[in-house]
Design an enzyme around this catalytic site. Structure first.
Site, PDB file in Angstrom:
ATOM      1  N   TYR A  32       1.066  -0.914  -0.108  1.00 14.41           N
ATOM      2  CA  TYR A  32       0.156   0.376  -0.070  1.00 14.41           C
ATOM      3  C   TYR A  32       0.931   1.713   0.322  1.00 14.41           C
ATOM      4  O   TYR A  32       1.023   2.316   0.968  1.00 14.41           O
ATOM      5  CB  TYR A  32      -0.584  -0.500   0.805  1.00 14.41           C
ATOM      6  CG  TYR A  32      -2.217   0.631   0.789  1.00 14.41           C
ATOM      7  CD1 TYR A  32      -3.667   0.290  -0.279  1.00 14.41           C
ATOM      8  CD2 TYR A  32      -2.784   1.929   1.467  1.00 14.41           C
ATOM      9  CE1 TYR A  32      -4.279   0.656  -0.703  1.00 14.41           C
ATOM     10  CE2 TYR A  32      -3.538   2.353   0.769  1.00 14.41           C
ATOM     11  CZ  TYR A  32      -4.237   1.646   0.002  1.00 14.41           C
ATOM     12  OH  TYR A  32      -6.263   1.971  -0.307  1.00 14.41           O
ATOM     13  N   HIS A  34       3.191   4.240  -1.016  1.00 13.88           N
ATOM     14  CA  HIS A  34       2.841   5.580  -0.792  1.00 13.88           C
ATOM     15  C   HIS A  34       4.582   6.571  -1.054  1.00 13.88           C
ATOM     16  O   HIS A  34       5.725   6.164  -0.542  1.00 13.88           O
ATOM     17  CB  HIS A  34       2.455   6.343   0.360  1.00 13.88           C
ATOM     18  CG  HIS A  34       2.907   5.762   2.021  1.00 13.88           C
ATOM     19  ND1 HIS A  34       4.663   6.410   2.187  1.00 13.88           N
ATOM     20  CD2 HIS A  34       2.895   4.905   2.264  1.00 13.88           C
ATOM     21  CE1 HIS A  34       4.366   5.912   3.237  1.00 13.88           C
ATOM     22  NE2 HIS A  34       4.215   5.637   3.752  1.00 13.88           N
ATOM     23  N   HIS A  37       6.975   5.304   1.309  1.00 13.91           N
ATOM     24  CA  HIS A  37       8.490   3.994   0.234  1.00 13.91           C
ATOM     25  C   HIS A  37       9.426   4.377  -0.388  1.00 13.91           C
ATOM     26  O   HIS A  37      10.458   4.372  -1.395  1.00 13.91           O
ATOM     27  CB  HIS A  37       7.646   3.156   0.095  1.00 13.91           C
ATOM     28  CG  HIS A  37       6.236   2.615   1.170  1.00 13.91           C
ATOM     29  ND1 HIS A  37       5.179   3.326   1.284  1.00 13.91           N
ATOM     30  CD2 HIS A  37       6.453   2.167   1.827  1.00 13.91           C
ATOM     31  CE1 HIS A  37       4.222   2.706   2.338  1.00 13.91           C
ATOM     32  NE2 HIS A  37       5.796   1.568   2.835  1.00 13.91           N
ATOM     33  N   GLN A  61       4.570  -9.867  13.309  1.00 12.98           N
ATOM     34  CA  GLN A  61       4.384  -8.499  13.535  1.00 12.98           C
ATOM     35  C   GLN A  61       3.585  -7.972  14.465  1.00 12.98           C
ATOM     36  O   GLN A  61       3.607  -6.857  14.614  1.00 12.98           O
ATOM     37  CB  GLN A  61       5.673  -7.776  13.630  1.00 12.98           C
ATOM     38  CG  GLN A  61       4.987  -7.011  11.556  1.00 12.98           C
ATOM     39  CD  GLN A  61       5.922  -6.186  10.304  1.00 12.98           C
ATOM     40  OE1 GLN A  61       6.716  -6.789  10.442  1.00 12.98           O
ATOM     41  NE2 GLN A  61       5.337  -5.069  10.799  1.00 12.98           N
ATOM     42  N   LYS A 150      10.903   6.911   9.867  1.00 11.10           N
ATOM     43  CA  LYS A 150       9.275   7.512  10.612  1.00 11.10           C
ATOM     44  C   LYS A 150       9.207   6.260  11.299  1.00 11.10           C
ATOM     45  O   LYS A 150       8.726   6.849  12.595  1.00 11.10           O
ATOM     46  CB  LYS A 150       8.326   7.488   9.326  1.00 11.10           C
ATOM     47  CG  LYS A 150       7.292   6.248   9.452  1.00 11.10           C
ATOM     48  CD  LYS A 150       6.028   7.839   9.229  1.00 11.10           C
ATOM     49  CE  LYS A 150       5.252   7.148   9.828  1.00 11.10           C
ATOM     50  NZ  LYS A 150       4.110   6.144   9.973  1.00 11.10           N
ATOM     51  N   ASP A 151       9.977   4.646  11.268  1.00 11.98           N
ATOM     52  CA  ASP A 151       9.685   3.770  12.093  1.00 11.98           C
ATOM     53  C   ASP A 151      11.351   4.025  13.306  1.00 11.98           C
ATOM     54  O   ASP A 151      11.695   3.012  13.079  1.00 11.98           O
ATOM     55  CB  ASP A 151       9.621   2.444  11.141  1.00 11.98           C
ATOM     56  CG  ASP A 151       7.886   2.962  10.486  1.00 11.98           C
ATOM     57  OD1 ASP A 151       6.859   2.807  11.330  1.00 11.98           O
ATOM     58  OD2 ASP A 151       8.015   2.636   9.731  1.00 11.98           O
ATOM     59  N   GLN A 154      12.529   1.162  15.109  1.00 15.99           N
ATOM     60  CA  GLN A 154      12.212  -0.521  14.268  1.00 15.99           C
ATOM     61  C   GLN A 154      13.687  -0.062  13.829  1.00 15.99           C
ATOM     62  O   GLN A 154      14.482  -0.650  13.313  1.00 15.99           O
ATOM     63  CB  GLN A 154      11.541   0.053  13.393  1.00 15.99           C
ATOM     64  CG  GLN A 154      11.611  -1.541  12.215  1.00 15.99           C
ATOM     65  CD  GLN A 154      10.330  -0.667  10.930  1.00 15.99           C
ATOM     66  OE1 GLN A 154       9.732  -1.909  10.705  1.00 15.99           O
ATOM     67  NE2 GLN A 154      10.937  -0.839   9.384  1.00 15.99           N
TER      68      GLN A 154
HETATM   69  P1  AMP Z   1       5.954   0.279   6.000  1.00 12.67           P
HETATM   70  O1  AMP Z   1       5.490  -0.843   4.802  1.00 12.67           O
HETATM   71  O2  AMP Z   1       5.105   0.759   6.753  1.00 12.67           O
HETATM   72  O3  AMP Z   1       6.566  -1.541   6.979  1.00 12.67           O
HETATM   73  O4  AMP Z   1       7.309   0.659   6.135  1.00 12.67           O
HETATM   74  C1  AMP Z   1       8.014   0.421   4.862  1.00 12.67           C
HETATM   75  C2  AMP Z   1       9.544   1.169   5.230  1.00 12.67           C
HETATM   76  O5  AMP Z   1       9.330   2.668   4.822  1.00 12.67           O
HETATM   77  C3  AMP Z   1       9.933   1.352   6.465  1.00 12.67           C
HETATM   78  O6  AMP Z   1      10.493   1.444   6.398  1.00 12.67           O
HETATM   79  C4  AMP Z   1       9.369   3.015   6.985  1.00 12.67           C
HETATM   80  O7  AMP Z   1       9.587   3.710   8.328  1.00 12.67           O
HETATM   81  C5  AMP Z   1       9.381   3.320   5.443  1.00 12.67           C
HETATM   82  N1  AMP Z   1       8.170   4.956   5.808  1.00 12.67           N
HETATM   83  C6  AMP Z   1       7.221   4.147   6.047  1.00 12.67           C
HETATM   84  N2  AMP Z   1       6.490   5.982   5.714  1.00 12.67           N
HETATM   85  C7  AMP Z   1       7.153   6.719   5.571  1.00 12.67           C
HETATM   86  C8  AMP Z   1       7.579   7.492   6.102  1.00 12.67           C
HETATM   87  N3  AMP Z   1       6.597   8.870   5.324  1.00 12.67           N
HETATM   88  N4  AMP Z   1       8.574   8.306   5.085  1.00 12.67           N
HETATM   89  C9  AMP Z   1       9.648   7.133   5.185  1.00 12.67           C
HETATM   90  N5  AMP Z   1       9.994   6.526   5.298  1.00 12.67           N
HETATM   91  C10 AMP Z   1       8.479   5.228   5.482  1.00 12.67           C
END
Ligand code: AMP
Length: 285
Positions: A32, A34, A37, A61, A150-151, A154
Site C-alpha cells: 500500500y 506511498h 516508500h 509482527q 518514520k519508524d 524499528q
Molecule cells: P511499512 O510498509 O509501513 O512497513 O514501511 C516500509 C518502510 O517504509 C519502513 O522502513 C518505513 O519506515 C518506511 N516508511 C513508511 N512511511 C514513511 C515515510 N512517511 N517516510 C519515510 N519512510 C517511510
C-alpha cells in the site's frame, strides 16, 4: 520489473546479478505504497545497481486484535508505483512461502530496547519485525537495506540486529516524508475519516513544536515532553499512547536533551494509532 512470489526465484535473479558484479539494495515494505516508500526505493536506486522491494504484510509482527486482516492492500497499484521509482524486482510472497506451518524460530533482541516506546503496547511486534527482516536478508543477501526514520525504533533495532548477528549489510536510514500539511505519510492514514484526518495534524504540529523548543535551548526532557503532551491534549480526538525522549541508539530514556536523542510519540486518533518523531542532535559546545 520482475515480480517474484517464490524465494527460489529471488535467489536465482540475485545470483545472476551478483555474478555480473552488480550491487543489490533491499527495501522491505508491507505494501500500500506511498511517496515515503518511493523515497526509499529512489535512494536505493541511487546507491545500488539493482533494487529489490518486498511487499509482504508480515503476520508475526501483529498481535491478535491488531489490524493484520484489515491492513490495506493493493498490489497492482504498488507495482505501478514501483515501476516508476527504480525497482528491479518485487518480492511478493504468500504467507505460506515465508512461514512453514510449524515455523518456530525467531530473531529477538533480549535487551530493553524493543520494550521501550512502541514495545510497551506492542510486546511481540519487534520480534516479528526482526524475524521477517532477517529472513529477507537471508533470501536477498543485499549489500544495503533501506529503512525509514518514520519508524525510528524499528530502524535502531534493525541496526542492532545487524551488528549482533554480524550481517554484512549496510543499513541506510531515510528521512520522514510528509504530506504538504505536515502529516507523516503512512499506509494507515487511509483509516482516517475526514474529521480524524484533520485531527491527525496534531502529531506533526507537536513534532514541530518539540523541534522549535530544542532549537530555542530546551534541554530538560521532562519540560520538553510536558509541553508536547499539552499540545497533543488540545486535540479532543487524540489519545496519547506515549511521548518519550530516548537515546537514539539504545532507546533508553534520557533526562537531558544532549547527544543524539529520539523524541517519539504514538497517538490514537479515533481507533487509528499513528506515530511520529524527530531526532534532536545537541552537541556539547
Ligand atoms: P511499512 O510498509 O509501513 O512497513 O514501511 C516500509 C518502510 O517504509 C519502513 O522502513 C518505513 O519506515 C518506511 N516508511 C513508511 N512511511 C514513511 C515515510 N512517511 N517516510 C519515510 N519512510 C517511510
Amino acid at each position: 520489473m520482475e515480480i517474484a512470489e517464490k524465494i527460489s526465484q529471488v535467489r536465482e535473479t540475485v545470483k545472476k546479478w551478483k555474478k555480473e558484479g552488480l550491487t543489490v539494495g533491499l527495501v522491505p515494505t508491507m505494501g500500500y505504497l506511498h511517496e515515503g516508500h518511493a523515497s526509499l526505493v529512489e535512494c536505493a536506486d541511487r546507491m545500488c545497481d539493482r533494487v529489490v522491494v518486498s511487499v509482504f504484510v508480515n503476520p508475526t509482527q501483529f498481535a491478535p486484535g491488531e489490524d493484520l486482516e484489515t491492513y490495506p492492500r493493493d498490489f497492482e497499484r504498488d507495482c505501478a508505483l514501483l515501476e516508476n521509482c527504480g525497482c528491479d524486482l518485487v518480492f511478493h510472497p504468500e504467507v505460506s512461502e515465508m512461514y512453514e506451518e510449524d515455523a518456530a524460530t525467531y530473531v529477538e533482541i533480549l535487551s530493553d530496547m524493543p520494550k521501550q516506546l512502541c514495545g510497551k503496547t506492542r510486546p511481540i511486534h519487534f520480534r516479528g519485525v526482526c524475524t521477517v527482516v532477517a529472513k529477507l536478508f537471508n533470501i536477498v543477501e543485499p549489500d544495503k537495506a533501506f529503512f525509514g526514520q518514520k519508524d525510528a525504533q524499528q530502524l535502531a533495532i534493525i541496526r542492532r540486529m545487524v551488528r549482533d548477528m554480524s550481517y554484512g549489510i549496510e543499513i541506510i536510514g531515510c528521512p520522514i516524508v510528509r504530506e504538504k500539511d505536515g502529516l507523516a505519510k503512512s499506509s494507515r492514514n487511509t483509516y482516517l475519516n475526514e474529521e480524524e484526518r484533520r485531527a491527525a495534524l496534531i502529531l506533526s504540529q507537536t513534532v514541530f513544536l518539540g523541534e522549535k523548543l530544542v532549537r530555542e535551548g530546551e534541554r530538560d526532557a521532562d519540560r520538553l515532553l510536558s509541553a508536547m503532551k499539552a499540545k497533543l491534549e488540545t486535540e479532543p480526538l487524540a489519545r496519547i499512547d506515549y511521548v518519550s525522549a530516548v537515546d537514539a541508539v539504545t532507546m533508553a530514556p534520557v533526562a537531558q536533551i544532549k547527544g543524539s536523542v529520539l523524541v517519539a510519540m504514538a497517538v490514537y486518533i479515533g481507533k487509528t494509532r499513528l506515530i511520529d518523531n524527530f531526532i534532536a542532535e545537541v552537541q556539547p559546545l
